[in-house]
Design an enzyme around this catalytic site. Structure first.
Site, PDB file in Angstrom:
ATOM      1  N   ARG A 103      -6.879 -30.908  13.321  1.00  0.00           N
ATOM      2  CA  ARG A 103      -8.143 -31.438  12.820  1.00  0.00           C
ATOM      3  C   ARG A 103      -7.862 -32.873  12.379  1.00  0.00           C
ATOM      4  O   ARG A 103      -6.879 -33.108  11.658  1.00  0.00           O
ATOM      5  CB  ARG A 103      -8.578 -30.583  11.624  1.00  0.00           C
ATOM      6  CG  ARG A 103      -9.965 -30.859  11.108  1.00  0.00           C
ATOM      7  CD  ARG A 103     -10.369 -29.815  10.072  1.00  0.00           C
ATOM      8  NE  ARG A 103      -9.571 -29.917   8.845  1.00  0.00           N
ATOM      9  CZ  ARG A 103      -9.767 -29.152   7.767  1.00  0.00           C
ATOM     10  NH1 ARG A 103     -10.706 -28.234   7.764  1.00  0.00           N
ATOM     11  NH2 ARG A 103      -9.023 -29.299   6.696  1.00  0.00           N
ATOM     12  N   GLY A 122     -25.798 -25.057  -4.205  1.00  0.00           N
ATOM     13  CA  GLY A 122     -25.444 -24.073  -5.222  1.00  0.00           C
ATOM     14  C   GLY A 122     -26.284 -22.805  -5.105  1.00  0.00           C
ATOM     15  O   GLY A 122     -27.216 -22.733  -4.296  1.00  0.00           O
ATOM     16  N   ASN A 144     -29.228 -29.049  -8.409  1.00  0.00           N
ATOM     17  CA  ASN A 144     -30.429 -29.182  -7.559  1.00  0.00           C
ATOM     18  C   ASN A 144     -30.552 -28.021  -6.562  1.00  0.00           C
ATOM     19  O   ASN A 144     -31.509 -27.973  -5.788  1.00  0.00           O
ATOM     20  CB  ASN A 144     -30.446 -30.537  -6.840  1.00  0.00           C
ATOM     21  CG  ASN A 144     -29.305 -30.701  -5.857  1.00  0.00           C
ATOM     22  OD1 ASN A 144     -28.571 -29.749  -5.589  1.00  0.00           O
ATOM     23  ND2 ASN A 144     -29.138 -31.894  -5.317  1.00  0.00           N
ATOM     24  N   TYR A 146     -15.681 -38.873   1.858  1.00  0.00           N
ATOM     25  CA  TYR A 146     -15.705 -37.938   0.720  1.00  0.00           C
ATOM     26  C   TYR A 146     -14.703 -38.403  -0.348  1.00  0.00           C
ATOM     27  O   TYR A 146     -15.057 -38.617  -1.513  1.00  0.00           O
ATOM     28  CB  TYR A 146     -15.388 -36.512   1.187  1.00  0.00           C
ATOM     29  CG  TYR A 146     -15.085 -35.579   0.047  1.00  0.00           C
ATOM     30  CD1 TYR A 146     -16.067 -35.258  -0.879  1.00  0.00           C
ATOM     31  CD2 TYR A 146     -13.798 -35.045  -0.126  1.00  0.00           C
ATOM     32  CE1 TYR A 146     -15.788 -34.421  -1.949  1.00  0.00           C
ATOM     33  CE2 TYR A 146     -13.513 -34.210  -1.192  1.00  0.00           C
ATOM     34  CZ  TYR A 146     -14.500 -33.906  -2.097  1.00  0.00           C
ATOM     35  OH  TYR A 146     -14.216 -33.088  -3.163  1.00  0.00           O
ATOM     36  N   ALA A 149     -21.159 -31.935  -9.605  1.00  0.00           N
ATOM     37  CA  ALA A 149     -22.219 -32.089  -8.604  1.00  0.00           C
ATOM     38  C   ALA A 149     -21.805 -33.091  -7.520  1.00  0.00           C
ATOM     39  O   ALA A 149     -21.611 -34.269  -7.813  1.00  0.00           O
ATOM     40  CB  ALA A 149     -23.503 -32.570  -9.286  1.00  0.00           C
ATOM     41  N   ALA A 150     -21.665 -32.615  -6.304  1.00  0.00           N
ATOM     42  CA  ALA A 150     -21.277 -33.503  -5.197  1.00  0.00           C
ATOM     43  C   ALA A 150     -21.410 -32.788  -3.865  1.00  0.00           C
ATOM     44  O   ALA A 150     -21.370 -31.561  -3.800  1.00  0.00           O
ATOM     45  CB  ALA A 150     -19.819 -33.946  -5.371  1.00  0.00           C
TER      46      ALA A 150
HETATM   47  N1  UDP Z   1      -7.315 -24.799   8.451  1.00  0.00           N
HETATM   48  C1  UDP Z   1      -7.100 -24.085   9.611  1.00  0.00           C
HETATM   49  N2  UDP Z   1      -8.130 -23.359  10.122  1.00  0.00           N
HETATM   50  C2  UDP Z   1      -9.358 -23.308   9.551  1.00  0.00           C
HETATM   51  C3  UDP Z   1      -9.581 -24.036   8.357  1.00  0.00           C
HETATM   52  C4  UDP Z   1      -8.525 -24.776   7.845  1.00  0.00           C
HETATM   53  O1  UDP Z   1      -6.002 -24.079  10.162  1.00  0.00           O
HETATM   54  O2  UDP Z   1     -10.252 -22.638  10.100  1.00  0.00           O
HETATM   55  C5  UDP Z   1      -6.201 -25.566   7.869  1.00  0.00           C
HETATM   56  C6  UDP Z   1      -6.478 -27.052   7.690  1.00  0.00           C
HETATM   57  O3  UDP Z   1      -6.110 -27.770   8.831  1.00  0.00           O
HETATM   58  C7  UDP Z   1      -5.623 -27.383   6.470  1.00  0.00           C
HETATM   59  C8  UDP Z   1      -5.587 -26.083   5.674  1.00  0.00           C
HETATM   60  O4  UDP Z   1      -5.981 -25.065   6.572  1.00  0.00           O
HETATM   61  O5  UDP Z   1      -4.317 -27.703   6.857  1.00  0.00           O
HETATM   62  C9  UDP Z   1      -6.525 -26.081   4.481  1.00  0.00           C
HETATM   63  O6  UDP Z   1      -7.794 -26.527   4.923  1.00  0.00           O
HETATM   64  P1  UDP Z   1      -9.087 -26.469   4.032  1.00  0.00           P
HETATM   65  O7  UDP Z   1     -10.231 -26.954   4.848  1.00  0.00           O
HETATM   66  O8  UDP Z   1      -9.197 -25.129   3.405  1.00  0.00           O
HETATM   67  O9  UDP Z   1      -8.781 -27.471   2.835  1.00  0.00           O
HETATM   68  P2  UDP Z   1      -8.353 -29.035   2.837  1.00  0.00           P
HETATM   69  O10 UDP Z   1      -6.851 -29.032   2.769  1.00  0.00           O
HETATM   70  O11 UDP Z   1      -8.883 -29.662   4.071  1.00  0.00           O
HETATM   71  O12 UDP Z   1      -8.973 -29.538   1.589  1.00  0.00           O
END
Ligand code: UDP
Length: 357
Positions: free
Chosen positions: A311, A65, A61, A170, A103-104
């Protein structure tokens, strides 16, 4: 010579032989529908399928993408999976032999603030796609799932039979679709391979495609943007995890290795393989700091960092066991972290504005 005699019986045997060859030819997979084929992983999948001689029908869609990333597809149908009339048209106009669904919506943070968007797009999209498959007698699907289906892991490396308790919508929508697939196999005989990706990265330098998300949230592309000076520093989300250097450990897998696994999964289903779930990861973990150090080495740029708070929802370590994919599918990822980072760098330095230039 001499196999088929010039007798009525011989002619009959010859015709039987020709028919069996034609039938086999006719039964083989030719046309694959790639839903989400204009996305990051879907576009790499299309390139690989085309290289392998398949005809590809891309459905996307174009909400996230990029049309520029669709290369070599036989057809490119722009529309939403939830548009059932559109989807039935796609299945009627093309003889689809198998489906791969990428697709997601895939932003973890956004899924927490807007779960209905995720259930709507991901789950409803999959319901619509499976309904069309059922109506048109398509019985094979490879589905993009995620390591987020596990939630907080019980142990490392993570195996497919481990507990699945997603900690965000998600992951929950992906797991819901996995469950739906299980019931659809029972009821309609649609067989599936659900592939739980760990951290996809890298690019296809030959095809000139790569990762371009807006907004970008993933570590490797953000490190590349920092190397290019497009942001001042890369934030490190937490330095007090129970890991060797205090930063989170993840399992990074080259997007081309991922695409190869989908092809093997599709061929496995075509051979009559039973529905199953597979992890796709390298089996090796790297910390956030190790990723940044590797990127400094490969790009030759300084890449300033800044410590930031954790995070929420980030497990400290996520490493895949890829034993099952090796044993059942014959998949062995072959590209190193250096290769991943080098290919990501080639893409980002060559396309600082992504597909826009
Ligand atoms: N991460 C980070 N700084 C950023 C983005 C990600 O330190 O700006 C860390 C995040 O906390 C995780 C790892 O990098 O431990 C990979 O994150 P990403 O979002 O790439 O993939 P996820 O593991 O969440 O699918």
């Amino acid at each position: 010579a001499g196999v088929f005699k010039r007798t009525p019986e011989g002619q009959e045997a010859f015709l039987r032989f020709i028919r069996s060859v034609l039938k086999k030819e006719d039964a083989s997979m030719k046309t694959i529908l790639v839903a989400g084929g204009a996305g990051y992983i879907g576009s790499h999948m299309t390139v690989l399928l085309v290289k392998q001689g398949y005809e590809v029908v891309v459905v996307d869609n174009l909400r996230t993408g990029h049309w520029q990333s669709v290369k070599g597809a036989q057809k490119f149908c722009v529309g939403d999976l939830r548009d059932t009339a559109f989807l039935h048209r796609v299945f009627s106009e093309n003889r689809i032999d198998g489906v791969i669904n990428f697709a997601a919506c895939s932003l973890v943070g956004e899924s927490v603030t807007d779960p209905l968007k995720y259930y709507g797009n991901n789950v409803e999209g999959a319901v619509s796609l499976l309904s069309a498959m059922q109506a048109h007698g398509v019985d094979k699907i490879v589905f993009s799932s995620t390591a987020a289906a596990y939630g907080e892991p019980e142990k490392q490396p993570i195996e497919e039979c481990d507990r699945t308790e997603p900690t965000n919508p998600y992951g929950a929508t992906k797991l819901a679709i996995e469950n739906m697939l299980k019931w659809c196999d029972r009821a309609y005989g649609i067989r599936y391979a659900a592939l739980r990706y760990f951290n996809a990265a890298g690019s296809d330098t030959e095809a000139g495609i790569g990762e371009d998300h807006e907004p970008e949230s993933h570590l490797i592309p953000l490190v590349m943007k920092t190397a290019l000076g497009r942001q001042e520093h890369i934030g490190i989300f937490g330095e007090d995890y129970p890991t060797p250097d205090g930063t989170c450990v993840r399992d990074y897998i080259h997007v081309k290795d991922l695409a190869e696994a989908h092809l093997l999964a599709l061929e496995y289903l075509d051979r009559g393989g039973k529905s199953d779930v597979f992890n796709l990861g390298s089996g090796t973990g790297y910390s956030v700091r190790e990723i940044i150090d590797t990127a400094r080495r490969i790009t030759g740029r300084p890449i300033p960092v800044k410590a930031e708070p954790r995070r929420s929802g980030d497990p400290s370590v996520l490493i895949a066991s890829n034993k099952k994919a090796a044993e059942v599918l014959g998949w062995k990822p072959s590209r190193s972290l250096e290769q991943i980072v080098a290919d990501a760098w080639a893409w980002h330095s060559g396309h600082p504005n992504g597909y826009e230039g």
